[in-house]
Write a protein that holds these residues in place. Structure first.
Motif, PDB file in Angstrom:
ATOM      1  N   THR A 200      30.842  46.376  14.984  1.00 22.04           N
ATOM      2  CA  THR A 200      30.198  47.416  14.175  1.00 22.04           C
ATOM      3  C   THR A 200      31.062  47.807  12.986  1.00 22.04           C
ATOM      4  O   THR A 200      30.569  47.968  11.865  1.00 22.04           O
ATOM      5  N   GLN A 201      32.372  47.949  13.215  1.00 25.89           N
ATOM      6  CA  GLN A 201      33.284  48.303  12.131  1.00 25.89           C
ATOM      7  C   GLN A 201      33.308  47.224  11.049  1.00 25.89           C
ATOM      8  O   GLN A 201      33.359  47.524   9.853  1.00 25.89           O
ATOM      9  N   ASN A 202      33.278  45.969  11.474  1.00 30.07           N
ATOM     10  CA  ASN A 202      33.255  44.872  10.503  1.00 30.07           C
ATOM     11  C   ASN A 202      31.984  44.902   9.669  1.00 30.07           C
ATOM     12  O   ASN A 202      32.005  44.654   8.457  1.00 30.07           O
ATOM     13  N   ARG A 203      30.865  45.183  10.323  1.00 29.21           N
ATOM     14  CA  ARG A 203      29.599  45.278   9.594  1.00 29.21           C
ATOM     15  C   ARG A 203      29.605  46.455   8.622  1.00 29.21           C
ATOM     16  O   ARG A 203      29.098  46.360   7.499  1.00 29.21           O
ATOM     17  N   LEU A 204      30.195  47.570   9.051  1.00 28.71           N
ATOM     18  CA  LEU A 204      30.293  48.736   8.180  1.00 28.71           C
ATOM     19  C   LEU A 204      31.192  48.431   6.984  1.00 28.71           C
ATOM     20  O   LEU A 204      30.889  48.802   5.841  1.00 28.71           O
ATOM     21  N   ALA A 205      32.310  47.734   7.245  1.00 28.59           N
ATOM     22  CA  ALA A 205      33.212  47.357   6.151  1.00 28.59           C
ATOM     23  C   ALA A 205      32.506  46.436   5.165  1.00 28.59           C
ATOM     24  O   ALA A 205      32.647  46.566   3.941  1.00 28.59           O
ATOM     25  N   GLY A 206      31.702  45.489   5.712  1.00 29.50           N
ATOM     26  CA  GLY A 206      30.953  44.585   4.844  1.00 29.50           C
ATOM     27  C   GLY A 206      29.930  45.324   4.003  1.00 29.50           C
ATOM     28  O   GLY A 206      29.765  45.041   2.811  1.00 29.50           O
ATOM     29  N   LEU A 207      29.242  46.289   4.616  1.00 30.34           N
ATOM     30  CA  LEU A 207      28.250  47.075   3.885  1.00 30.34           C
ATOM     31  C   LEU A 207      28.919  47.924   2.810  1.00 30.34           C
ATOM     32  O   LEU A 207      28.430  48.008   1.676  1.00 30.34           O
ATOM     33  N   THR A 208      30.048  48.551   3.152  1.00 26.97           N
ATOM     34  CA  THR A 208      30.774  49.384   2.181  1.00 26.97           C
ATOM     35  C   THR A 208      31.242  48.558   1.000  1.00 26.97           C
ATOM     36  O   THR A 208      31.114  48.973  -0.155  1.00 26.97           O
ATOM     37  N   GLN A 209      31.789  47.373   1.276  1.00 28.11           N
ATOM     38  CA  GLN A 209      32.266  46.503   0.198  1.00 28.11           C
ATOM     39  C   GLN A 209      31.111  46.059  -0.684  1.00 28.11           C
ATOM     40  O   GLN A 209      31.210  46.040  -1.914  1.00 28.11           O
ATOM     41  N   PHE A 210      29.982  45.705  -0.040  1.00 31.44           N
ATOM     42  CA  PHE A 210      28.809  45.277  -0.802  1.00 31.44           C
ATOM     43  C   PHE A 210      28.337  46.386  -1.738  1.00 31.44           C
ATOM     44  O   PHE A 210      28.091  46.156  -2.929  1.00 31.44           O
ATOM     45  N   LEU A 211      28.221  47.601  -1.208  1.00 32.92           N
ATOM     46  CA  LEU A 211      27.732  48.716  -2.019  1.00 32.92           C
ATOM     47  C   LEU A 211      28.703  49.054  -3.156  1.00 32.92           C
ATOM     48  O   LEU A 211      28.276  49.304  -4.292  1.00 32.92           O
ATOM     49  N   SER A 212      30.007  49.064  -2.862  1.00 33.05           N
ATOM     50  CA  SER A 212      30.989  49.411  -3.897  1.00 33.05           C
ATOM     51  C   SER A 212      30.991  48.385  -5.022  1.00 33.05           C
ATOM     52  O   SER A 212      31.133  48.732  -6.195  1.00 33.05           O
ATOM     53  N   GLU A 213      30.824  47.106  -4.668  1.00 28.84           N
ATOM     54  CA  GLU A 213      30.816  46.063  -5.695  1.00 28.84           C
ATOM     55  C   GLU A 213      29.543  46.118  -6.532  1.00 28.84           C
ATOM     56  O   GLU A 213      29.573  45.947  -7.753  1.00 28.84           O
ATOM     57  N   LEU A 214      28.427  46.350  -5.870  1.00 34.60           N
ATOM     58  CA  LEU A 214      27.148  46.351  -6.588  1.00 34.60           C
ATOM     59  C   LEU A 214      26.959  47.584  -7.464  1.00 34.60           C
ATOM     60  O   LEU A 214      26.448  47.493  -8.585  1.00 34.60           O
ATOM     61  N   LEU A 215      27.385  48.740  -6.968  1.00 33.92           N
ATOM     62  CA  LEU A 215      27.135  49.974  -7.716  1.00 33.92           C
ATOM     63  C   LEU A 215      27.895  50.016  -9.039  1.00 33.92           C
ATOM     64  O   LEU A 215      27.413  50.599 -10.012  1.00 33.92           O
ATOM     65  N   ASN A 245      25.003  48.704  15.083  1.00 31.90           N
ATOM     66  CA  ASN A 245      25.095  50.085  15.565  1.00 31.90           C
ATOM     67  C   ASN A 245      24.252  50.282  16.819  1.00 31.90           C
ATOM     68  O   ASN A 245      24.631  51.038  17.729  1.00 31.90           O
ATOM     69  N   MET A 246      23.081  49.647  16.873  1.00 34.89           N
ATOM     70  CA  MET A 246      22.233  49.745  18.061  1.00 34.89           C
ATOM     71  C   MET A 246      22.939  49.145  19.273  1.00 34.89           C
ATOM     72  O   MET A 246      22.901  49.696  20.382  1.00 34.89           O
ATOM     73  N   LYS A 247      23.604  48.004  19.059  1.00 36.10           N
ATOM     74  CA  LYS A 247      24.357  47.376  20.139  1.00 36.10           C
ATOM     75  C   LYS A 247      25.502  48.279  20.579  1.00 36.10           C
ATOM     76  O   LYS A 247      25.786  48.413  21.768  1.00 36.10           O
ATOM     77  N   ARG A 248      26.152  48.903  19.590  1.00 34.57           N
ATOM     78  CA  ARG A 248      27.254  49.833  19.882  1.00 34.57           C
ATOM     79  C   ARG A 248      26.737  51.030  20.674  1.00 34.57           C
ATOM     80  O   ARG A 248      27.386  51.500  21.614  1.00 34.57           O
ATOM     81  N   SER A 249      25.564  51.547  20.326  1.00 29.91           N
ATOM     82  CA  SER A 249      24.972  52.691  21.031  1.00 29.91           C
ATOM     83  C   SER A 249      24.651  52.328  22.472  1.00 29.91           C
ATOM     84  O   SER A 249      24.855  53.132  23.396  1.00 29.91           O
ATOM     85  N   LEU A 250      24.137  51.090  22.674  1.00 31.75           N
ATOM     86  CA  LEU A 250      23.838  50.638  24.031  1.00 31.75           C
ATOM     87  C   LEU A 250      25.107  50.583  24.871  1.00 31.75           C
ATOM     88  O   LEU A 250      25.130  51.018  26.034  1.00 31.75           O
ATOM     89  N   THR A 251      26.176  50.072  24.275  1.00 32.65           N
ATOM     90  CA  THR A 251      27.451  49.987  24.977  1.00 32.65           C
ATOM     91  C   THR A 251      27.952  51.380  25.362  1.00 32.65           C
ATOM     92  O   THR A 251      28.434  51.591  26.480  1.00 32.65           O
ATOM     93  N   ALA A 252      27.847  52.322  24.427  1.00 32.25           N
ATOM     94  CA  ALA A 252      28.299  53.685  24.705  1.00 32.25           C
ATOM     95  C   ALA A 252      27.446  54.330  25.793  1.00 32.25           C
ATOM     96  O   ALA A 252      27.956  55.075  26.646  1.00 32.25           O
ATOM     97  N   TRP A 253      26.132  54.038  25.779  1.00 36.16           N
ATOM     98  CA  TRP A 253      25.231  54.628  26.773  1.00 36.16           C
ATOM     99  C   TRP A 253      25.542  54.131  28.182  1.00 36.16           C
ATOM    100  O   TRP A 253      25.459  54.881  29.158  1.00 36.16           O
ATOM    101  N   VAL A 254      25.944  52.861  28.281  1.00 34.95           N
ATOM    102  CA  VAL A 254      26.213  52.262  29.590  1.00 34.95           C
ATOM    103  C   VAL A 254      27.358  52.969  30.304  1.00 34.95           C
ATOM    104  O   VAL A 254      27.405  52.997  31.541  1.00 34.95           O
ATOM    105  N   ASN A 255      28.262  53.592  29.557  1.00 36.24           N
ATOM    106  CA  ASN A 255      29.454  54.203  30.155  1.00 36.24           C
ATOM    107  C   ASN A 255      29.100  55.241  31.211  1.00 36.24           C
ATOM    108  O   ASN A 255      29.660  55.245  32.312  1.00 36.24           O
ATOM    109  N   THR A 256      28.150  56.125  30.898  1.00 36.76           N
ATOM    110  CA  THR A 256      27.813  57.217  31.821  1.00 36.76           C
ATOM    111  C   THR A 256      27.192  56.708  33.121  1.00 36.76           C
ATOM    112  O   THR A 256      27.662  57.055  34.217  1.00 36.76           O
ATOM    113  N   PRO A 257      26.116  55.885  33.066  1.00 32.64           N
ATOM    114  CA  PRO A 257      25.566  55.389  34.341  1.00 32.64           C
ATOM    115  C   PRO A 257      26.549  54.517  35.119  1.00 32.64           C
ATOM    116  O   PRO A 257      26.556  54.538  36.356  1.00 32.64           O
TER     117      PRO A 257
END
Length: 587
Positions: A200-215, A245-257
């Motif tokens: 997720t962090q890598n995807r966020l970094a990729g999105l941030t870099q893409f937006l900063s370069e394009l803007l 992020n959805m995959k990350r949310s699923l992973t976080a949700w699994v912790n409690t059960p």
């Protein structure tokens, strides 16, 4: 993906994770940690856990009907003191975290200042900022928060295991058999959580870099009517981050059960088997209640271990980036000797240099005579600016040697060597601050007002400075943004005048200037070069023609050297170059 490919991928991942742990441990000893505060925090955690371990015994007595003033007082004292301890521990942990954070930031900043330029070719400035600001916060939080707590948790777990065994060995045996199942489940969850978090962090970094370069390229996008294509690319990047992020949310949700099921299984065992032992008269109801509460604390600690493991794994990405920086080779400033004499020739002897796999200079040999002007000309990408970088030892040749008066330049103390040069680049950088501060930058001596005025006058910038309300104390803006290109260049030239170095390096110092600025800068440069050894990379024909020596580079090789007339006679490429400059000047 085949079974072999999956196996190879697993092996690579294991090697990477093993390397991360090694980097993590080595990083702990790269700076002086506040051991007193860490030790104090560890003792506070142990004291807090010790108090908490008294509660089950008191509670079991109350539940079984043993209600005395001693028991009630004990419960109240334990609860009140633990509340106070909780606040103190949080406060001390913050202080410890800040102390660790500032130590690592100072370490990184020191490394950044002393690292070779090659590091900055490999790592973007934005990533450097992230390492200095964000990554250090993660590692300091882990060291200050988790390690002292870890020691306390180990202490508490051993204590509880000992107490439980003293109550009944059969209940303890069941607990002991189940513990590996619980621990392994938590570890595997921690690894899964780490991987999804990293993805997720890598995807966020990729999105941030893409937006900063394009803007910053919006005018270019609109000029080419490419809005629709870039809109689709943006949607694709956002969608990729959404899925991660959805995959990350699923992973976080699994912790409690997961932890609930693991705890429930053990609690059912303790309840069912404990009731059986009570009915058989093997243990008392008071022991069973205390055992049940200690088991809850025991698995609470195991769950905390799991959370600690997850946090450590999540922080390993940050620590691996810091480790790469702090383990990188530094420039060696203290060497064999000082520069005793400045009046010597510079020599390139069969110098080869490559940026990665791209060969830039190939067997380059020439001499720069002392007190003369040497112009380096040739097509773009031929290695002209690289020669200036090699002279300053920003990079080092892959092969061959650069010598000064016959001595290899890498034998001279680095600061001593670099002080020989004044460097004026095509777009000379300025720091946010005043004109005075920028002209005086890098000087370690007191500068009189008359010296400052003289340098500005020689650089043809004094009239402009006197027109400012604050004169030399006028602000240049961030990076010199409040000045024109010509004004920035002339301030850089004034800096070179004030530095008064024996060797002058000019790298396209008049490129991209308007005619008026070019004439002003050219006049300043002519004064600056008088009596100095100057190496000039330029497309200005007047400077090139008047140079004592011209070195013609072509595809990383020295095609010919000599005066303007000599090179003109010998080289078709130089004749084309001169003809092009003449046509440009006339146009």
């Amino acid at each position: 993906m085949t079974a072999t490919q999956k196996s190879v991928k697993r092996d690579i991942r294991r090697q990477q994770e093993s390397g991360m742990w090694k980097s993590y441990i080595r990083l702990l000893f790269k700076t002086k940690l506040p051991w007193f505060w860490l030790g104090f925090l560890t003792l506070l955690n142990i004291a807090d856990i010790t108090l908490g371990l008294l509660l089950p015994a008191y509670t079991a007595q109350v539940a079984s009907g043993v209600i005395t003033s001693t028991v009630i007082t004990g419960v109240v004292v334990v609860i009140v003191v633990r509340v106070l301890f909780s606040g103190i521990i949080r406060y001390i942990a913050k202080i410890t975290s800040y102390k660790i954070d500032i130590r690592y930031r100072k370490l990184i900043w020191n490394r950044l200042m002393r690292s070779p330029i090659k590091l900055y070719d490999d790592v973007k400035p934005s990533e450097m900022i992230s390492r200095t600001v964000n990554d250090t916060s993660q590692i300091s939080a882990v060291i200050s928060g988790l390690f002292p707590a870890l020691v306390g948790m180990i202490y508490g777990t051993v204590y509880i295991a000992k107490v439980l065994y003293g109550y009944d060995w059969r209940l303890s045996a069941g607990l002991l058999l189940y513990t590996p199942v619980y621990v392994l489940s938590i570890i595997y969850y921690g690894k899964w959580n780490y991987r999804t978090h990293k993805y997720t962090q890598n995807r966020l970094a990729g999105l941030t870099q893409f937006l900063s370069e394009l803007l910053v390229s919006i005018p270019l996008i609109k000029s080419f009517a490419n809005e629709q294509k870039e809109t689709e690319r943006g949607k694709d990047n956002i969608q990729l981050y959404y899925r991660a992020n959805m995959k990350r949310s699923l992973t976080a949700w699994v912790n409690t059960p997961l932890t609930s099921i693991l705890n429930l299984v053990m609690e059912l065992f303790v309840i069912v088997f404990g009731i059986y032992l009570v009915t058989q008269g093997t243990i008392t109801i008071q022991i069973w209640i205390a055992f049940f509460m200690y088991v809850g604390m025991y698995f609470g600690m195991l769950e905390t271990f799991g959370l600690m493991y997850t946090q450590i794994k999540q922080s390993q990405g940050a620590t691996s980036r810091i480790a790469h920086l702090v383990e990188n080779d530094l420039e060696q400033y203290h060497r064999e000797q000082e520069v005793d004499s400045n009046q010597l020739d510079l020599e390139f002897n069969h110098v080869m240099f490559a940026y990665g796999d791209k060969l830039v200079l190939d067997e380059v040999s020439f001499t720069v005579p002392y007190g003369k002007v040497t112009a380096i000309v040739g097509p773009s990408g031929g290695g002209k600016s690289t020669i200036l970088a090699l002279l300053q030892q920003l990079y080092h040749p892959n092969d061959g040697q650069i010598s000064f008066g016959g001595t290899p330049i890498e034998k001279f103390h680095l600061n001593n060597w670099r002080k020989l040069f004044s460097y004026v680049a095509q777009d000379s950088p300025l720091f946010a601050g005043t004109i005075r501060e920028n002209i005086m930058y890098g000087l370690e001596r007191e500068v009189s007002e008359s010296e400052l005025i003289n340098a500005a006058e020689n650089a043809n910038i004094l009239t402009f400075i006197n027109e400012q309300p604050d004169k030399f104390d006028a602000s240049v803006g961030e990076g010199g943004s409040s000045l024109s290109g010509g004004q920035r260049q002339r301030i850089a030239i004034a800096r070179a005048f004030l530095r008064n170095s024996d060797f002058l390096l000019l790298d396209e110092a008049m490129a991209s200037l308007d005619v008026k600025s070019e004439k002003a800068v050219q006049a300043a440069m002519s004064v600056l070069m008088e009596g100095r050894t100057a190496i000039v990379v330029a497309h200005d024909l007047s400077i090139i023609r008047n140079a004592d020596q011209i070195i013609l580079l072509n595809e990383g090789k020295v095609e010919t050297t000599g005066t303007h007339d000599e090179v003109l006679r010998e080289s078709d490429l130089y004749r084309q170059f001169v003809e092009f400059l003449n046509n440009t000047t006339e146009g």
